[in-house]
Write a protein that holds these residues in place. Structure first.
Motif, PDB file in Angstrom:
ATOM      1  N   SER A  14       0.850  -1.045   0.008  1.00 10.72           N
ATOM      2  CA  SER A  14       0.138  -0.170  -0.085  1.00 10.72           C
ATOM      3  C   SER A  14       0.930   1.228  -0.089  1.00 10.72           C
ATOM      4  O   SER A  14       2.000   1.341   0.354  1.00 10.72           O
ATOM      5  CB  SER A  14      -0.896  -0.066   1.238  1.00 10.72           C
ATOM      6  N   TYR A  15       0.280   2.434   0.015  1.00 12.34           N
ATOM      7  CA  TYR A  15       1.136   3.763  -0.336  1.00 12.34           C
ATOM      8  C   TYR A  15       1.591   3.827   1.403  1.00 12.34           C
ATOM      9  O   TYR A  15       2.717   4.057   1.627  1.00 12.34           O
ATOM     10  CB  TYR A  15       0.191   4.991  -0.287  1.00 12.34           C
ATOM     11  N   ASP A  16       0.854   3.325   2.394  1.00 10.47           N
ATOM     12  CA  ASP A  16       1.447   3.551   3.693  1.00 10.47           C
ATOM     13  C   ASP A  16       2.781   2.669   3.922  1.00 10.47           C
ATOM     14  O   ASP A  16       3.687   3.147   4.757  1.00 10.47           O
ATOM     15  CB  ASP A  16       0.513   3.253   4.632  1.00 10.47           C
ATOM     16  N   THR A  17       2.696   1.475   3.249  1.00 10.90           N
ATOM     17  CA  THR A  17       3.881   0.636   3.374  1.00 10.90           C
ATOM     18  C   THR A  17       5.137   1.272   2.776  1.00 10.90           C
ATOM     19  O   THR A  17       6.247   1.353   3.420  1.00 10.90           O
ATOM     20  CB  THR A  17       3.520  -0.716   2.692  1.00 10.90           C
ATOM     21  N   LEU A  18       4.954   1.931   1.444  1.00  7.09           N
ATOM     22  CA  LEU A  18       5.907   2.521   0.844  1.00  7.09           C
ATOM     23  C   LEU A  18       6.456   3.659   1.639  1.00  7.09           C
ATOM     24  O   LEU A  18       7.470   4.236   1.525  1.00  7.09           O
ATOM     25  CB  LEU A  18       5.531   3.043  -0.528  1.00  7.09           C
ATOM     26  N   LEU A  19       5.481   4.555   2.161  1.00  9.00           N
ATOM     27  CA  LEU A  19       5.937   5.770   2.959  1.00  9.00           C
ATOM     28  C   LEU A  19       6.900   5.188   4.076  1.00  9.00           C
ATOM     29  O   LEU A  19       7.933   5.944   4.213  1.00  9.00           O
ATOM     30  CB  LEU A  19       4.723   6.355   3.486  1.00  9.00           C
ATOM     31  N   GLY A  29      20.122   6.616   5.849  1.00 12.92           N
ATOM     32  CA  GLY A  29      21.358   7.221   5.320  1.00 12.92           C
ATOM     33  C   GLY A  29      21.499   6.623   3.732  1.00 12.92           C
ATOM     34  O   GLY A  29      22.452   6.981   3.184  1.00 12.92           O
ATOM     35  N   TYR A  30      20.310   6.162   3.275  1.00  9.96           N
ATOM     36  CA  TYR A  30      20.516   5.808   1.953  1.00  9.96           C
ATOM     37  C   TYR A  30      20.534   6.938   1.112  1.00  9.96           C
ATOM     38  O   TYR A  30      19.786   8.101   1.377  1.00  9.96           O
ATOM     39  CB  TYR A  30      19.561   4.722   1.489  1.00  9.96           C
ATOM     40  N   ASP A  31      20.750   6.682  -0.297  1.00 10.54           N
ATOM     41  CA  ASP A  31      20.835   7.962  -1.345  1.00 10.54           C
ATOM     42  C   ASP A  31      19.388   8.112  -1.702  1.00 10.54           C
ATOM     43  O   ASP A  31      19.159   9.394  -2.027  1.00 10.54           O
ATOM     44  CB  ASP A  31      21.804   7.808  -2.334  1.00 10.54           C
ATOM     45  N   ALA A  32      18.822   7.367  -1.987  1.00 12.67           N
ATOM     46  CA  ALA A  32      17.335   7.601  -2.719  1.00 12.67           C
ATOM     47  C   ALA A  32      16.146   6.480  -2.491  1.00 12.67           C
ATOM     48  O   ALA A  32      16.736   5.054  -2.051  1.00 12.67           O
ATOM     49  CB  ALA A  32      17.590   7.508  -4.277  1.00 12.67           C
ATOM     50  N   PHE A  33      15.184   6.677  -2.769  1.00 11.57           N
ATOM     51  CA  PHE A  33      14.108   5.554  -2.905  1.00 11.57           C
ATOM     52  C   PHE A  33      13.391   5.704  -4.258  1.00 11.57           C
ATOM     53  O   PHE A  33      13.019   6.636  -4.708  1.00 11.57           O
ATOM     54  CB  PHE A  33      12.847   6.093  -1.870  1.00 11.57           C
ATOM     55  N   PHE A  34      13.315   4.520  -4.932  1.00 10.68           N
ATOM     56  CA  PHE A  34      12.829   4.255  -6.278  1.00 10.68           C
ATOM     57  C   PHE A  34      11.740   3.236  -6.249  1.00 10.68           C
ATOM     58  O   PHE A  34      11.950   2.183  -5.291  1.00 10.68           O
ATOM     59  CB  PHE A  34      13.959   3.913  -7.305  1.00 10.68           C
ATOM     60  N   ARG A  35      11.162   3.260  -7.323  1.00  6.50           N
ATOM     61  CA  ARG A  35       9.955   2.024  -7.272  1.00  6.50           C
ATOM     62  C   ARG A  35       9.694   2.061  -8.612  1.00  6.50           C
ATOM     63  O   ARG A  35      10.162   2.639  -9.603  1.00  6.50           O
ATOM     64  CB  ARG A  35       8.738   2.803  -6.713  1.00  6.50           C
ATOM     65  N   SER A  36       9.388   0.434  -9.020  1.00  4.14           N
ATOM     66  CA  SER A  36       8.965   0.247 -10.518  1.00  4.14           C
ATOM     67  C   SER A  36       7.756   0.854 -10.732  1.00  4.14           C
ATOM     68  O   SER A  36       7.117   1.749  -9.910  1.00  4.14           O
ATOM     69  CB  SER A  36       8.768  -1.408 -10.323  1.00  4.14           C
ATOM     70  N   ASP A  37       7.377   0.731 -12.017  1.00  2.00           N
ATOM     71  CA  ASP A  37       6.185   1.367 -12.735  1.00  2.00           C
ATOM     72  C   ASP A  37       5.224   0.334 -13.163  1.00  2.00           C
ATOM     73  O   ASP A  37       5.448  -0.144 -14.366  1.00  2.00           O
ATOM     74  CB  ASP A  37       6.449   2.216 -13.805  1.00  2.00           C
ATOM     75  N   ALA A  54       3.006   4.907  -9.949  1.00  3.69           N
ATOM     76  CA  ALA A  54       4.284   5.453  -9.595  1.00  3.69           C
ATOM     77  C   ALA A  54       4.343   6.841  -9.141  1.00  3.69           C
ATOM     78  O   ALA A  54       4.923   7.331  -8.073  1.00  3.69           O
ATOM     79  CB  ALA A  54       5.162   4.787 -10.586  1.00  3.69           C
ATOM     80  N   TRP A  55       3.652   7.819 -10.101  1.00 10.79           N
ATOM     81  CA  TRP A  55       3.882   9.167  -9.950  1.00 10.79           C
ATOM     82  C   TRP A  55       3.102   9.672  -8.915  1.00 10.79           C
ATOM     83  O   TRP A  55       3.385  10.565  -8.355  1.00 10.79           O
ATOM     84  CB  TRP A  55       3.870   9.817 -11.231  1.00 10.79           C
ATOM     85  N   ILE A  56       1.990   9.108  -8.512  1.00 10.52           N
ATOM     86  CA  ILE A  56       0.934   9.479  -7.379  1.00 10.52           C
ATOM     87  C   ILE A  56       1.694   9.139  -6.088  1.00 10.52           C
ATOM     88  O   ILE A  56       1.863  10.157  -5.232  1.00 10.52           O
ATOM     89  CB  ILE A  56      -0.273   8.786  -7.797  1.00 10.52           C
ATOM     90  N   THR A  57       2.305   7.857  -6.043  1.00  8.54           N
ATOM     91  CA  THR A  57       3.094   7.752  -4.964  1.00  8.54           C
ATOM     92  C   THR A  57       4.320   8.638  -4.820  1.00  8.54           C
ATOM     93  O   THR A  57       4.455   9.107  -3.634  1.00  8.54           O
ATOM     94  CB  THR A  57       3.843   6.204  -4.965  1.00  8.54           C
ATOM     95  N   LEU A  58       5.026   8.837  -5.822  1.00  9.80           N
ATOM     96  CA  LEU A  58       6.192   9.768  -5.573  1.00  9.80           C
ATOM     97  C   LEU A  58       5.730  11.304  -5.275  1.00  9.80           C
ATOM     98  O   LEU A  58       6.513  11.909  -4.531  1.00  9.80           O
ATOM     99  CB  LEU A  58       7.080   9.664  -6.868  1.00  9.80           C
ATOM    100  N   ALA A  59       4.571  11.693  -5.735  1.00 11.36           N
ATOM    101  CA  ALA A  59       3.986  13.100  -5.452  1.00 11.36           C
ATOM    102  C   ALA A  59       3.712  13.109  -3.844  1.00 11.36           C
ATOM    103  O   ALA A  59       4.221  13.881  -3.345  1.00 11.36           O
ATOM    104  CB  ALA A  59       2.795  13.267  -6.105  1.00 11.36           C
TER     105      ALA A  59
END
Length: 310
Positions: A14-19, A29-37, A54-59
């Motif tokens: 879910s979005y909450d999990t990804l958050l 301290g990681y550099d970035a969070f990326f996800r698949s589309d 993907a882009w709603i998540t990243l927003a």
């Protein structure tokens, strides 16, 4: 060596999990969070509660994180018209204060297109080339001027080329295993070239092709960042490695051969071999997100792997 967290939410998140994962990514301290589309699960998983965009998540993450870079490996060119994508990504970049990166690929998973009524054209690669030209062209057009494009697949006329990203240039990632067209496309458009799930030897060969293509295109090969995406399965001991492998339905020996698996020291050694052939960034594919019961995986990698890489 930069370590980035790379998630596959179509497998069940879910979005909450990804958050929660993104916040842990930032705190550790990681550099970035990326996800698949992707919009459809792969393999023998239920994919519940269902896909997230993907882009709603990243927003959302752009407003709820402060430091980490945010992006896609890879946005599917079949999902969005290039003009719309340019607007979406520029807006999320503004929302993040200039922390967005765009990985853009042709799209390949036909079943998800069928499942959600998305056209799946045959000429995907030529479309991708035009999409990259349009997205980067819109962003680079000076304010007050218009952008035109007359391609085979897309035509734009008198576009105001707005909005502009917060960054002067949003980094563009191109990746894949193609031996001819992919390196040429990377030489023309990429700030970063990523090869997913490749051996050290295959990585070295593909990076060489991209470097040669960059030189042929009149670019310095070192202008491009070279990176890998590899599944991560790290444990304090053999039992923990085996448990994590079982949860994602993989065998330990196979993961050690094809990914970053084993003890922290084993993984540090393997990453070192990728660094020797030119990789400066690793996207750690974290497949076990279900119920957030294994965020300590990220902590272990941060404390015992990332700390040794410098």
């Amino acid at each position: 060596m930069d370590l980035r967290i790379f998630t596959e939410p179509q497998q069940g998140a879910s979005y909450d999990t990804l958050l929660s994962v993104a916040k842990a990514t930032e705190e550790l301290g990681y550099d970035a969070f990326f996800r698949s589309d992707h919009y459809l699960r792969m393999g023998a998983v239920d994919g519940l509660p269902g896909p997230t965009d993907a882009w709603i998540t990243l927003a959302g993450l752009a407003r709820e994180t402060k430091r980490i870079r945010l992006g896609t490996l890879m946005t599917a060119g079949t999902f969005r018209l290039p003009g719309v994508l340019a607007i979406q990504v520029a807006q999320v970049d503004q929302m993040s204060g200039g922390r967005v990166e765009l990985g853009l690929g042709a799209g390949w998973y036909e079943e998800e297109h069928t499942a959600y009524g998305i056209p799946f054209p045959k000429e995907k690669f030529s479309r991708l080339e035009e999409q990259l030209a349009i997205v980067t062209g819109l962003w680079s057009t000076p304010v007050g001027r218009t952008f035109d494009f007359d391609g085979v697949h897309y035509q734009l006329k008198d576009s105001p080329a707005l909005p502009k990203p917060a960054q002067r240039r949003i980094p563009v990632l191109i990746g894949g295993h193609g031996t001819q067209r992919t390196p040429r496309l990377a030489a023309r458009f990429a700030d970063e070239f990523n090869i997913p799930f490749a051996s050290v030897d295959d990585t070295e060969r593909q990076f060489g092709r991209v470097r040669e293509a960059a030189e042929a295109h009149g670019r310095k090969p070192d202008e491009i960042v070279y990176s890998n995406a590899l599944v991560a399965c790290v444990g304090k001991d053999d039992a923990e490695v085996a448990r994590r492998a079982a949860v994602i339905g993989r065998e330990v020996d196979e993961l050690k051969a094809n990914g970053l698996a084993g003890s922290p020291d084993e993984v540090v050694d393997k990453i070192g071999r990728y660094r020797e052939v030119g990789s400066s960034r690793i996207y750690l594919q974290i497949l076990d997100l279900h119920d957030l019961h294994d965020l300590d995986h990220l902590e272990l990698i941060a404390s015992r792997v990332q700390s040794q890489l410098g």
